[in-house]
Design a protein around this motif. Structure first.
Motif, PDB file in Angstrom:
ATOM      1  N   SER A  45       0.834  -1.206   0.000  1.00 54.59           N
ATOM      2  CA  SER A  45       0.000   0.000   0.000  1.00 54.59           C
ATOM      3  C   SER A  45       0.867   1.255   0.000  1.00 54.59           C
ATOM      4  O   SER A  45       0.633   2.190  -0.780  1.00 54.59           O
ATOM      5  CB  SER A  45      -0.930   0.011   1.218  1.00 54.59           C
ATOM      6  OG  SER A  45      -1.810  -1.079   1.196  1.00 54.59           O
ATOM      7  N   LEU A  46       1.871   1.275   0.867  1.00 54.52           N
ATOM      8  CA  LEU A  46       2.751   2.452   0.940  1.00 54.52           C
ATOM      9  C   LEU A  46       3.513   2.638  -0.366  1.00 54.52           C
ATOM     10  O   LEU A  46       3.713   3.764  -0.832  1.00 54.52           O
ATOM     11  CB  LEU A  46       3.727   2.304   2.113  1.00 54.52           C
ATOM     12  CG  LEU A  46       3.099   2.409   3.516  1.00 54.52           C
ATOM     13  CD1 LEU A  46       4.155   2.138   4.586  1.00 54.52           C
ATOM     14  CD2 LEU A  46       2.464   3.771   3.728  1.00 54.52           C
ATOM     15  N   GLY A  47       3.931   1.508  -0.980  1.00 54.03           N
ATOM     16  CA  GLY A  47       4.647   1.591  -2.252  1.00 54.03           C
ATOM     17  C   GLY A  47       3.776   2.177  -3.362  1.00 54.03           C
ATOM     18  O   GLY A  47       4.218   3.054  -4.117  1.00 54.03           O
ATOM     19  N   ILE A  48       2.546   1.723  -3.444  1.00 56.87           N
ATOM     20  CA  ILE A  48       1.650   2.208  -4.507  1.00 56.87           C
ATOM     21  C   ILE A  48       1.233   3.652  -4.247  1.00 56.87           C
ATOM     22  O   ILE A  48       1.157   4.468  -5.173  1.00 56.87           O
ATOM     23  CB  ILE A  48       0.432   1.272  -4.641  1.00 56.87           C
ATOM     24  CG1 ILE A  48       0.892  -0.041  -5.281  1.00 56.87           C
ATOM     25  CG2 ILE A  48      -0.685   1.920  -5.464  1.00 56.87           C
ATOM     26  CD1 ILE A  48      -0.144  -1.104  -5.395  1.00 56.87           C
ATOM     27  N   ILE A  49       0.984   3.990  -2.976  1.00 54.76           N
ATOM     28  CA  ILE A  49       0.658   5.381  -2.643  1.00 54.76           C
ATOM     29  C   ILE A  49       1.845   6.291  -2.973  1.00 54.76           C
ATOM     30  O   ILE A  49       1.679   7.393  -3.511  1.00 54.76           O
ATOM     31  CB  ILE A  49       0.271   5.500  -1.156  1.00 54.76           C
ATOM     32  CG1 ILE A  49      -1.109   4.877  -0.919  1.00 54.76           C
ATOM     33  CG2 ILE A  49       0.273   6.949  -0.704  1.00 54.76           C
ATOM     34  CD1 ILE A  49      -2.231   5.549  -1.682  1.00 54.76           C
ATOM     35  N   ALA A  50       3.065   5.826  -2.661  1.00 56.80           N
ATOM     36  CA  ALA A  50       4.260   6.614  -2.992  1.00 56.80           C
ATOM     37  C   ALA A  50       4.364   6.821  -4.504  1.00 56.80           C
ATOM     38  O   ALA A  50       4.714   7.916  -4.972  1.00 56.80           O
ATOM     39  CB  ALA A  50       5.512   5.909  -2.469  1.00 56.80           C
ATOM     40  N   TYR A  51       4.029   5.780  -5.271  1.00 53.44           N
ATOM     41  CA  TYR A  51       4.072   5.897  -6.736  1.00 53.44           C
ATOM     42  C   TYR A  51       3.040   6.914  -7.231  1.00 53.44           C
ATOM     43  O   TYR A  51       3.338   7.738  -8.109  1.00 53.44           O
ATOM     44  CB  TYR A  51       3.812   4.532  -7.369  1.00 53.44           C
ATOM     45  CG  TYR A  51       3.739   4.577  -8.881  1.00 53.44           C
ATOM     46  CD1 TYR A  51       4.894   4.717  -9.659  1.00 53.44           C
ATOM     47  CD2 TYR A  51       2.507   4.487  -9.536  1.00 53.44           C
ATOM     48  CE1 TYR A  51       4.819   4.767 -11.045  1.00 53.44           C
ATOM     49  CE2 TYR A  51       2.430   4.538 -10.921  1.00 53.44           C
ATOM     50  CZ  TYR A  51       3.579   4.680 -11.672  1.00 53.44           C
ATOM     51  OH  TYR A  51       3.510   4.733 -13.029  1.00 53.44           O
TER      52      TYR A  51
END
Length: 528
Positions: free
Chosen positions: A283-289
């Motif tokens: 989730s954090l990775g996709i939000i960061a993207y």
């Protein structure tokens, strides 16, 4: 008289009258594609919610029957949380597959085939030698997970392509579409819930598979006509042969990778703690993207609109973490602590899940009309404000249960059925204020080239929420509770959990979002 059976019969009669009425009154305002996707999604949701109505009860009463009650419930909530989390995690990939490789139509059909196979596999577990076989059980759930990843985000995104970006009919269309979702859920929880609990668990799972096949056939037949206006085909690069995946035609590669993903999912289902950590990291990775896409976007307006989706992602997750108690702890709560005796018949606990879709069928046209009427008068709440209303009504619903438990429960710890019904009505009003509006918002605020991916990311917030829901559900279990524990004791555990998480946490989130509404409206740049 079997009240549950009569509810089932009356429910089907109601739907057979209600659906034609809705189509007739809206056919001149919307394209035919809306009603094609309405029926496809209706039957897909029949399959999903038919299985969901039985899943936790089946695990606690059959699969884990030899375990202590609190252990059985904890394991069931853990698996349920991981399963529903992955159901909403895979749409991130499914959205990309449709955008870049297969197009909407092929992706939706492939997803439906996998889901049908999963439901029929659950039905086959009724064979004597397979009952209680956990690898077989996990394989069935994995087929549904992977299939749903292809189906779920793309049928919503596909609907958005039939309307212009700021078409005033769009929120209304998604509300009607959302009603189709919940007609399927309503029929499923009544039909599969009754058949599963009163006749045979596996017949209930089999009916869910039949529902999925009906939706798949309807969509396939419509795709061969002009009802879908020729939309949803493969991207031009794929059609021209310019885009490959691992050196293969994208269709073959996607099918092969899908099948390879099934044993991986089956393995992950039994790793509850790992799943929770993995979901947070993903989730954090996709939000960061998405944030990277927003801040590096040369078009400042597009970038800020993506940021609105990112902010609402977190509030969306809070909503669903508590709303999804319906398929977990609230079903067990209804089984233990609700007076389910009506007219001399004890209504199966799973049937209460039909209250939410019933209220949606009744109220969705009202909300659709309300948004259009307020829009014409220039008074329609903005999308962030609708989210505030959704969270507030969810908190009020849990407050009703807490008050019912504290002041109106019988001496033996049973809450009158009216409090559960009122809670579901408030939760439904909250859902209608937030969920279809969120789907519509994603199609409005996302850049056209990444709308499938952003829709997948939006469903990821529900994946995270469902894992949180499983963890919150475990708070309603206790080592001190077994089959002989009085209902008055378990009532206190449930009401305390729902007060802290359902009333305080959700209510606090609503207040925080209310403060952020002016900023988010500014970032939407005129899209309401």
């Amino acid at each position: 008289m079997d009240i549950a059976l009569w509810l089932l019969i009356i429910g089907w009669i109601f739907v057979l009258l209600w659906v034609p009425f809705i189509i007739y009154t809206n056919k001149k305002s919307h394209p035919k594609a809306l009603f094609v996707l309405f029926f496809a999604e209706m039957w897909e949701r029949f399959s999903y919610y038919g299985m969901r109505a039985l899943l936790v009860l089946y695990m606690t009463k059959v699969l884990f029957i030899d375990l202590a009650q609190n252990v059985a419930e904890s394991q069931a909530y853990g698996i349920y949380g991981s399963y529903t989390a992955m159901v909403y995690l895979f749409p991130v990939i499914g959205g990309l597959v449709a955008d870049r490789l297969l197009g909407f139509k092929k992706t939706i059909i492939w997803g439906g085939i996998l889901m049908a196979l999963g439901h029929f596999t659950l039905a086959l577990q009724g064979i004597e030698n397979l009952e209680g076989n956990m690898p077989f059980f996990f394989a069935a759930l994995s087929l549904i997970i992977v299939g749903n990843g292809f189906f779920k985000p793309n049928i919503s995104s596909f609907l958005g392509t039939f309307y212009e970006t700021d078409d005033p009919r769009k929120d209304g269309a998604f509300s009607i579409f959302y009603m189709g979702v919940n007609i399927g859920s309503f029929l499923a929880t009544l039909t599969c819930g009754y058949v599963g609990q009163e006749i045979n668990w596996h017949y209930g799972f089999g009916l869910a598979g039949i529902g999925m096949m009906l939706g798949l056939i309807m969509f396939y037949l419509a795709s061969k006509t002009n009802m879908l206006q020729g939309k949803g085909g493969e991207p031009e690069e794929v059609t021209a042969g310019d885009r490959k995946l691992f050196g293969m035609k994208p269709t073959i590669a996607v099918y092969a990778l899908s099948l390879l993903a099934i044993p991986v999912c089956a393995f992950m289902l039994d790793l509850s703690d790992f799943m929770a950590g993995a979901l947070i990291v993903i989730s954090l990775g996709i939000i960061a993207y998405l944030i990277f896409q927003a801040v590096t976007n040369k078009n400042k307006v597009e970038g800020q609109r993506i940021l609105v989706v990112v902010v609402l992602f977190f509030f969306h997750a809070v909503f669903w973490a508590l709303f999804e108690q319906a398929g977990g702890s609230l079903t067990i709560f209804a089984d233990k602590n609700v007076d389910r005796l009506v007219g001399g018949t004890e209504i199966p606990a799973s049937l209460f899940q039909s209250l939410n879709p019933f209220f949606i069928m009744v109220l969705a046209p009202v909300f659709s009309w309300l948004w259009i009427t307020l829009n014409k008068a220039g008074k329609e709440p903005s999308t962030p404000m609708k989210f505030v209303l959704g969270l507030a009504q969810l908190a009020l619903g849990f407050a009703v249960i807490v008050l019912g438990a504290k002041f109106f429960a019988s001496g033996d710890g049973l809450v009158p059925i009216v409090f559960l019904a009122l809670m579901y009505m408030l939760h439904t009003m909250g859902e209608l204020s937030l969920s279809p509006i969120g789907l519509s918002m994603v199609t409005k605020l996302s850049p056209a080239k990444i709308v499938g991916f952003v829709m997948g990311a939006w469903f990821l917030s529900i994946a995270l929420a469902n894992k949180m829901a499983g963890l919150i559900g475990t708070l309603t279990t206790s080592e001190a509770v077994d089959d002989n524990t009085p209902a008055a004791v378990t009532l206190g555990i449930y009401s305390n959990t729902y007060f802290i998480w359902g009333v305080c946490v959700v209510g606090g989130a609503a207040l925080l979002l209310l403060v952020l509404v002016p900023l988010l409206r500014k970032w939407m740049h005129g899209i309401h």
